[in-house]
Design a protein around this motif. Structure first.
Motif, PDB file in Angstrom:
ATOM      1  N   PRO A   1      42.491  48.432  44.077  1.00  0.00           N
ATOM      2  CA  PRO A   1      43.513  48.074  43.092  1.00  0.00           C
ATOM      3  C   PRO A   1      43.265  48.756  41.749  1.00  0.00           C
ATOM      4  O   PRO A   1      42.140  48.834  41.269  1.00  0.00           O
ATOM      5  CB  PRO A   1      43.368  46.552  42.971  1.00  0.00           C
ATOM      6  CG  PRO A   1      42.685  46.125  44.230  1.00  0.00           C
ATOM      7  CD  PRO A   1      41.792  47.261  44.609  1.00  0.00           C
ATOM      8  N   LYS A   2      44.343  49.250  41.166  1.00  0.00           N
ATOM      9  CA  LYS A   2      44.251  49.898  39.846  1.00  0.00           C
ATOM     10  C   LYS A   2      44.411  48.857  38.745  1.00  0.00           C
ATOM     11  O   LYS A   2      45.046  47.821  38.930  1.00  0.00           O
ATOM     12  CB  LYS A   2      45.339  50.968  39.721  1.00  0.00           C
ATOM     13  CG  LYS A   2      45.330  52.004  40.846  1.00  0.00           C
ATOM     14  CD  LYS A   2      44.029  52.779  40.877  1.00  0.00           C
ATOM     15  CE  LYS A   2      44.083  53.939  41.857  1.00  0.00           C
ATOM     16  NZ  LYS A   2      44.251  53.555  43.236  1.00  0.00           N
ATOM     17  N   HIS A   3      43.836  49.163  37.592  1.00  0.00           N
ATOM     18  CA  HIS A   3      43.968  48.313  36.404  1.00  0.00           C
ATOM     19  C   HIS A   3      43.475  46.880  36.653  1.00  0.00           C
ATOM     20  O   HIS A   3      44.066  45.919  36.198  1.00  0.00           O
ATOM     21  CB  HIS A   3      45.419  48.272  35.912  1.00  0.00           C
ATOM     22  CG  HIS A   3      46.030  49.639  35.763  1.00  0.00           C
ATOM     23  ND1 HIS A   3      45.538  50.573  34.889  1.00  0.00           N
ATOM     24  CD2 HIS A   3      47.071  50.223  36.414  1.00  0.00           C
ATOM     25  CE1 HIS A   3      46.263  51.690  34.985  1.00  0.00           C
ATOM     26  NE2 HIS A   3      47.196  51.499  35.905  1.00  0.00           N
ATOM     27  N   VAL A   4      42.416  46.760  37.435  1.00  0.00           N
ATOM     28  CA  VAL A   4      41.830  45.442  37.692  1.00  0.00           C
ATOM     29  C   VAL A   4      40.962  45.057  36.500  1.00  0.00           C
ATOM     30  O   VAL A   4      40.195  45.874  35.988  1.00  0.00           O
ATOM     31  CB  VAL A   4      40.989  45.456  38.985  1.00  0.00           C
ATOM     32  CG1 VAL A   4      40.310  44.120  39.192  1.00  0.00           C
ATOM     33  CG2 VAL A   4      41.871  45.799  40.172  1.00  0.00           C
ATOM     34  N   ILE A   5      41.098  43.814  36.063  1.00  0.00           N
ATOM     35  CA  ILE A   5      40.313  43.331  34.919  1.00  0.00           C
ATOM     36  C   ILE A   5      39.330  42.283  35.428  1.00  0.00           C
ATOM     37  O   ILE A   5      39.704  41.136  35.692  1.00  0.00           O
ATOM     38  CB  ILE A   5      41.228  42.728  33.837  1.00  0.00           C
ATOM     39  CG1 ILE A   5      42.251  43.758  33.375  1.00  0.00           C
ATOM     40  CG2 ILE A   5      40.393  42.228  32.663  1.00  0.00           C
ATOM     41  CD1 ILE A   5      43.285  43.192  32.429  1.00  0.00           C
ATOM     42  N   TYR A   6      38.076  42.690  35.602  1.00  0.00           N
ATOM     43  CA  TYR A   6      37.043  41.747  36.011  1.00  0.00           C
ATOM     44  C   TYR A   6      36.460  41.093  34.767  1.00  0.00           C
ATOM     45  O   TYR A   6      35.968  41.773  33.859  1.00  0.00           O
ATOM     46  CB  TYR A   6      35.934  42.454  36.798  1.00  0.00           C
ATOM     47  CG  TYR A   6      36.362  42.887  38.179  1.00  0.00           C
ATOM     48  CD1 TYR A   6      36.804  41.957  39.110  1.00  0.00           C
ATOM     49  CD2 TYR A   6      36.310  44.224  38.562  1.00  0.00           C
ATOM     50  CE1 TYR A   6      37.203  42.348  40.375  1.00  0.00           C
ATOM     51  CE2 TYR A   6      36.699  44.629  39.828  1.00  0.00           C
ATOM     52  CZ  TYR A   6      37.146  43.671  40.730  1.00  0.00           C
ATOM     53  OH  TYR A   6      37.541  44.063  41.990  1.00  0.00           O
ATOM     54  N   GLU A   7      36.502  39.765  34.748  1.00  0.00           N
ATOM     55  CA  GLU A   7      35.981  39.022  33.610  1.00  0.00           C
ATOM     56  C   GLU A   7      35.523  37.651  34.084  1.00  0.00           C
ATOM     57  O   GLU A   7      35.809  37.240  35.220  1.00  0.00           O
ATOM     58  CB  GLU A   7      37.072  38.879  32.529  1.00  0.00           C
ATOM     59  CG  GLU A   7      38.320  38.181  33.032  1.00  0.00           C
ATOM     60  CD  GLU A   7      39.432  38.180  32.010  1.00  0.00           C
ATOM     61  OE1 GLU A   7      39.174  38.628  30.881  1.00  0.00           O
ATOM     62  OE2 GLU A   7      40.548  37.728  32.346  1.00  0.00           O
ATOM     63  N   GLN A   8      34.824  36.937  33.224  1.00  0.00           N
ATOM     64  CA  GLN A   8      34.389  35.588  33.572  1.00  0.00           C
ATOM     65  C   GLN A   8      35.614  34.712  33.776  1.00  0.00           C
ATOM     66  O   GLN A   8      36.489  34.624  32.916  1.00  0.00           O
ATOM     67  CB  GLN A   8      33.488  35.008  32.486  1.00  0.00           C
ATOM     68  CG  GLN A   8      32.115  35.666  32.438  1.00  0.00           C
ATOM     69  CD  GLN A   8      31.159  34.898  31.545  1.00  0.00           C
ATOM     70  OE1 GLN A   8      31.582  34.225  30.611  1.00  0.00           O
ATOM     71  NE2 GLN A   8      29.876  34.995  31.821  1.00  0.00           N
ATOM     72  N   THR A   9      35.666  34.072  34.947  1.00  0.00           N
ATOM     73  CA  THR A   9      36.868  33.349  35.343  1.00  0.00           C
ATOM     74  C   THR A   9      36.518  31.950  35.825  1.00  0.00           C
ATOM     75  O   THR A   9      35.554  31.763  36.579  1.00  0.00           O
ATOM     76  CB  THR A   9      37.597  34.106  36.472  1.00  0.00           C
ATOM     77  OG1 THR A   9      37.910  35.421  36.018  1.00  0.00           O
ATOM     78  CG2 THR A   9      38.868  33.386  36.898  1.00  0.00           C
ATOM     79  N   ASP A  10      37.321  30.983  35.399  1.00  0.00           N
ATOM     80  CA  ASP A  10      37.200  29.608  35.864  1.00  0.00           C
ATOM     81  C   ASP A  10      38.121  29.449  37.074  1.00  0.00           C
ATOM     82  O   ASP A  10      39.348  29.437  36.936  1.00  0.00           O
ATOM     83  CB  ASP A  10      37.591  28.637  34.748  1.00  0.00           C
ATOM     84  CG  ASP A  10      37.355  27.178  35.140  1.00  0.00           C
ATOM     85  OD1 ASP A  10      37.196  26.903  36.342  1.00  0.00           O
ATOM     86  OD2 ASP A  10      37.348  26.318  34.232  1.00  0.00           O
ATOM     87  N   VAL A  11      37.539  29.336  38.254  1.00  0.00           N
ATOM     88  CA  VAL A  11      38.335  29.258  39.484  1.00  0.00           C
ATOM     89  C   VAL A  11      39.203  28.001  39.479  1.00  0.00           C
ATOM     90  O   VAL A  11      40.361  28.022  39.931  1.00  0.00           O
ATOM     91  CB  VAL A  11      37.426  29.288  40.731  1.00  0.00           C
ATOM     92  CG1 VAL A  11      38.245  29.127  42.002  1.00  0.00           C
ATOM     93  CG2 VAL A  11      36.644  30.590  40.789  1.00  0.00           C
ATOM     94  N   SER A  12      38.688  26.897  38.961  1.00  0.00           N
ATOM     95  CA  SER A  12      39.467  25.655  38.894  1.00  0.00           C
ATOM     96  C   SER A  12      40.720  25.850  38.052  1.00  0.00           C
ATOM     97  O   SER A  12      41.807  25.367  38.406  1.00  0.00           O
ATOM     98  CB  SER A  12      38.607  24.524  38.321  1.00  0.00           C
ATOM     99  OG  SER A  12      37.519  24.244  39.158  1.00  0.00           O
ATOM    100  N   LEU A  13      40.584  26.552  36.930  1.00  0.00           N
ATOM    101  CA  LEU A  13      41.733  26.796  36.050  1.00  0.00           C
ATOM    102  C   LEU A  13      42.776  27.657  36.762  1.00  0.00           C
ATOM    103  O   LEU A  13      43.988  27.409  36.664  1.00  0.00           O
ATOM    104  CB  LEU A  13      41.264  27.479  34.763  1.00  0.00           C
ATOM    105  CG  LEU A  13      42.346  27.779  33.718  1.00  0.00           C
ATOM    106  CD1 LEU A  13      43.021  26.490  33.258  1.00  0.00           C
ATOM    107  CD2 LEU A  13      41.742  28.523  32.522  1.00  0.00           C
ATOM    108  N   VAL A  14      42.322  28.677  37.514  1.00  0.00           N
ATOM    109  CA  VAL A  14      43.242  29.529  38.266  1.00  0.00           C
ATOM    110  C   VAL A  14      44.034  28.703  39.268  1.00  0.00           C
ATOM    111  O   VAL A  14      45.260  28.840  39.400  1.00  0.00           O
ATOM    112  CB  VAL A  14      42.465  30.660  38.981  1.00  0.00           C
ATOM    113  CG1 VAL A  14      43.376  31.423  39.938  1.00  0.00           C
ATOM    114  CG2 VAL A  14      41.844  31.608  37.970  1.00  0.00           C
TER     115      VAL A  14
END
Length: 481
Positions: free
Chosen positions: A330-343
């Motif tokens: 995938p292009k333009h993917v932004i990997y960052e710290q993520t809260d799975v519950s919030l998603v």
């Protein structure tokens, strides 16, 4: 010149008891001419671990394996009037203890009459340490218990003599209940052609690296088997062995690599052709929109309906091309710290609306204070929406979709389980669901799960599926730092 028969001695019960007391420091069994155990002394019971009730009335072959048939032994001892000194080698018996140990011991026999029947006393010769395992037997015992291999030993009667702990675990067997049983009885619930051990093994059929799949409680194992016969010093077959190793993880890794290679190839094709497809589609779509507007102004409703159908199909082609593009990295993917519950909470309203349409009840089981993971939020939403949509559509008559958050401290992963109560995925299909273009839906492209797997793998995670005939569970696991 015929040999003179030895007269059989009549013995009363008092005489028998005196005889047993005389040999109280040895293992003693009293058996009849057919080999049925009539009596066992305390020494033998203590050494073998059996109770008197377990032995009385049982065949001697249940606890003692001798290197010759009983009839032959009787003949050599008594009919031929041979004394122990005339044997080329003192005969040895192998005792099958109750806990599965094999104990070797020299033996001798006494014949007498009790009433009108012939009875034999089976004496295990006294030693400083009676019935102790020798070094080789101790190694064999430890090998069967500790080695990470499946080991099965059978005798000439096709009976199970010993089995390793690992073999019991993989095959779903209980060691104490199958020892000394016929292999046909051990695998009686399995069709003959699918039984792990075939009777031809005793005919000397050698097997090397034979691949076999085995199902145990809906869990599939991939095994590699070796087998061969066991021979004595004279070259006679006395039994056979089968050894197998569990290569399930290795096979899964090979399949994952093959699937990844296929996805990469499709991704390269998609990346090179997607724009070439989209350019003419954009032109066609633009002119169709103009035509639709013209038909609408002129009141040509029939023609306007045709253009709307064509525009809908063009949009489907565009969506398919978009899924193709996601198969490449995938292009333009932004990997960052993520809260799975919030998603998950952000997309729950969308999932719930979809569930209502199919009369499905949605359950959300949260795990509070989950650690953050490194991921792309939008791509995670796409994965969870796709898996939930698949689960909802699988429950055609309604059901329950359960989304569960879990924290695996040992593996250091955050896991999301998506479970439906649908009909489940057949065993012959479950290995193919992540393959590109494989689908069981009439209108599906077969790319949804492939794309989801690619997204999660790029995040360093994994997607697993489990289906036991009633319901399916997809587990998305992502490592946390």
């Amino acid at each position: 010149m015929s040999k003179k028969k030895v007269p059989k001695v009549q013995m009363t019960m008092d005489g028998l008891n005196r005889l047993l007391r005389q040999y109280q420091g040895q293992g003693v069994l009293m058996i009849d001419q057919e080999g049925e155990i009539l009596q066992a002394n305390t020494f033998f019971l203590d050494a073998s671990g059996y109770s008197a009730d377990e032995l009385l009335g049982s065949p001697i072959s249940q606890v003692i394996r001798i290197t010759d048939s009983l009839q032959h032994i009787y003949a050599r001892y008594f009919e031929a009037n041979m004394s122990m000194e005339q044997w080329e080698e003192q005969p040895k018996a192998f005792i099958q203890a109750r806990d599965g140990r094999i104990l070797s011991h020299y033996y001798s026999m006494i014949e007498f009459m009790q009433g009108n029947r012939t009875v034999y006393i089976f004496l295990l010769e006294d030693q400083t340490e009676p019935l102790q395992l020798n070094l080789l037997q101790q190694f064999s015992d430890a090998f069967l218990k500790d080695v990470n291999l499946g080991v099965i030993l059978i005798d000439l009667n096709y009976a199970l003599i010993d089995i390793s702990d690992m073999a019991c675990r993989v095959l779903g067997l209980e060691r104490s209940s199958i020892l000394n049983q016929s292999m046909e009885k051990v695998f009686e619930a399995v069709p003959i052609q699918h039984q792990l051990v075939q009777k031809t093994i005793l005919d000397g059929m050698v097997v090397r690296n034979h691949a076999v799949s085995w199902m145990n409680d809906q869990e599939r194992y991939e095994l590699l088997l070796d087998s061969n016969v066991l021979k004595d010093n004279q070259g006679q077959i006395v039994g056979a062995y089968l050894i197998f190793k569990d290569v399930t993880n290795l096979r899964s890794l090979e399949e994952m690599v093959q699937r990844s290679d296929r996805l990469a190839m499709i991704g390269q094709i998609a990346a090179g052709t997607a724009h070439e497809i989209r350019n003419p589609l954009t032109s066609i779509k633009g002119f169709l929109q103009v035509l639709r507007r013209t038909f609408e102004v002129r009141g040509m409703n029939k023609e306007q309906g045709y253009t709307e159908v064509m525009l809908t199909e063009i949009n489907r082609i565009n969506e398919l091309v978009s899924e193709f593009l996601l198969l490449s990295k995938p292009k333009h993917v932004i990997y960052e710290q993520t809260d799975v519950s919030l998603v998950l909470r952000e997309i729950l309203p969308i999932i719930n609306n979809e569930a209502i349409l199919y009369k499905v009840h949605l359950q959300y089981e949260a795990a509070y204070h989950l650690p953050l993971v490194i991921a792309d939020q939008e791509l995670l939403k796409q994965v969870f929406l796709n898996l939930c949509k698949n689960g909802i559509e699988a429950m055609v008559d309604g059901g329950i979709l359960t989304i569960t958050e879990k924290l695996d401290l040992e593996e250091r992963k955050v896991s999301i389980e998506i479970h439906d109560t649908g009909p489940g995925i057949p065993v012959f299909v479950i290995d193919k669901i992540f393959d590109p273009f494989f689908t069981t839906k009439d209108s599906g492209t077969g790319l949804g799960l492939s794309v989801c797997q690619r997204i999660i793998h790029d995040m360093g995670g994994s997607i697993r599926v489990a289906s036991k005939g009633f319901g399916t569970t997809f587990t998305v696991s992502i490592p946390y730092s």
